[in-house]
Scaffold this motif. Structure first.
Motif, PDB file in Angstrom:
ATOM      1  N   ALA A 126       0.645  -1.386  -0.071  1.00 39.64           N
ATOM      2  CA  ALA A 126       0.119  -0.419   0.029  1.00 39.64           C
ATOM      3  C   ALA A 126       0.859   1.206   0.276  1.00 39.64           C
ATOM      4  N   PRO A 127       0.959   2.639  -0.714  1.00 36.74           N
ATOM      5  CA  PRO A 127       0.834   3.440  -0.540  1.00 36.74           C
ATOM      6  C   PRO A 127       1.318   4.335   0.674  1.00 36.74           C
ATOM      7  N   THR A 128       2.186   4.473   1.066  1.00 32.01           N
ATOM      8  CA  THR A 128       2.198   5.321   2.544  1.00 32.01           C
ATOM      9  C   THR A 128       1.322   6.671   2.725  1.00 32.01           C
ATOM     10  N   MET A 129       0.761   6.359   3.217  1.00 34.41           N
ATOM     11  CA  MET A 129      -0.508   7.523   3.710  1.00 34.41           C
ATOM     12  C   MET A 129      -1.289   7.538   5.269  1.00 34.41           C
ATOM     13  N   GLY A 130      -0.339   8.829   5.320  1.00 35.90           N
ATOM     14  CA  GLY A 130      -0.405   9.377   7.262  1.00 35.90           C
ATOM     15  C   GLY A 130      -2.248   9.956   7.062  1.00 35.90           C
ATOM     16  N   GLU A 131      -2.549   9.586   8.552  1.00 34.06           N
ATOM     17  CA  GLU A 131      -4.023   9.602   9.363  1.00 34.06           C
ATOM     18  C   GLU A 131      -4.039  11.621   8.816  1.00 34.06           C
ATOM     19  N   LYS A 144      -3.881  16.003  -1.615  1.00 33.21           N
ATOM     20  CA  LYS A 144      -4.811  15.194  -3.168  1.00 33.21           C
ATOM     21  C   LYS A 144      -4.632  14.209  -3.517  1.00 33.21           C
ATOM     22  N   GLU A 145      -3.219  14.122  -4.442  1.00 35.46           N
ATOM     23  CA  GLU A 145      -2.781  13.279  -4.869  1.00 35.46           C
ATOM     24  C   GLU A 145      -2.330  12.083  -4.429  1.00 35.46           C
ATOM     25  N   LYS A 146      -1.505  11.816  -3.145  1.00 36.55           N
ATOM     26  CA  LYS A 146      -2.046  10.918  -2.558  1.00 36.55           C
ATOM     27  C   LYS A 146      -2.781  10.794  -2.280  1.00 36.55           C
ATOM     28  N   ARG A 147      -3.845  10.807  -1.632  1.00 34.30           N
ATOM     29  CA  ARG A 147      -4.985  10.554  -1.157  1.00 34.30           C
ATOM     30  C   ARG A 147      -5.721   9.703  -2.016  1.00 34.30           C
ATOM     31  N   MET A 148      -5.565  10.367  -3.564  1.00 31.84           N
ATOM     32  CA  MET A 148      -6.460   9.787  -4.470  1.00 31.84           C
ATOM     33  C   MET A 148      -5.865   8.315  -4.912  1.00 31.84           C
TER      34      MET A 148
END
Length: 233
Positions: free
Chosen positions: A50-55, A60-64
């Motif tokens: 999974a791509p790293t994504m903090g809480e 926006k691009e990372k979230r998408m």
């Protein structure tokens, strides 16, 4: 001048859905499932983290990217789960990602497959023909074991099968075994079975012919004996 628009390439049609996996034949099932997921364009999620994504990530691009990965991974994971029978589904349904599900099942069942290989090879090595059963029936038993060995992915040449069957012939076939071993022309498996069948039929005929004179003598003796008894009376 009319503008030309590029037509997107059609997505590949999904392959045939694999049969449910119930705990045996993992390698074959895994290959079919891999092909099926490839046609669905999901196979990359078997090895993709999974791509790293903090809480509190606000990019926006990372979230998408994360949401797209989550959706595809969800599909991949559930395609694999739906390829398991109900018992195994209940075991693995709590696994969170497709990669984790794929690797954990592979680690478990590839080890068991290796154990199966050792079992069938041991069964073949320990098999001994006996004189109390027909040779042809015992050859058929050996062929079934060899079929299981080949089904496990091991290569067994026809010449090896022929040599192994000859070597396993029972004690009373010692002379015929030596005869076959010293033949210069290489035999195929079918040719060997034909020769064994003919030899076995000949041996049965010899046994019958050995018994016939004794039976004939008995039939000749009985009338003579009855005549003597009548004469004494």
């Amino acid at each position: 001048m009319a503008s030309t628009s590029s037509v997107p390439a059609p997505a590949p049609a999904p392959g045939e859905k694999p049969e449910k996996f119930g705990g045996s034949g993992f390698k074959r099932w895994q290959q079919k499932m891999l092909f099926y997921l490839t046609t669905l364009n999901l196979a990359r999620f078997l090895t993709k983290d999974a791509p790293t994504m903090g809480e509190e990530e606000t990019d926006k691009e990372k979230r998408m990217a994360f949401d797209a990965w989550s959706q595809s991974d969800f599909l991949c994971r559930n395609y694999i789960l739906n390829g398991l029978d109900n018992t195994l589904y209940n075991v693995y349904c709590s696994v969170k990602t497709a990669k984790e599900l794929w690797s954990s099942s592979e680690k478990k069942y590839k080890t068991e497959d290796a154990g199966t290989k050792k079992f069938v090879v041991g069964k073949f090595l320990e098999f001994k023909m006996v004189d109390t059963k027909t040779v042809i029936s015992q050859v058929q038993e050996i062929q079934l074991i060899l079929h299981d060995i080949i089904a496990e992915g091991m290569v067994v040449s026809e010449s090896f099968q022929v040599a192994a069957i000859i070597e396993k012939l029972p004690p009373l076939w010692k002379d015929f075994k030596n005869y076959l071993k010293h033949k210069r022309k290489e035999m195929g498996l079918e040719d060997l079975i034909v020769r064994l069948r003919i030899e076995e039929d000949n041996r049965k005929s010899e046994v019958k012919s050995d018994k016939l004179p004794m039976e004939a003598k008995a039939k000749l003796v009985e009338p003579n004996a009855s005549k003597k008894r009548k004469h004494r009376k």
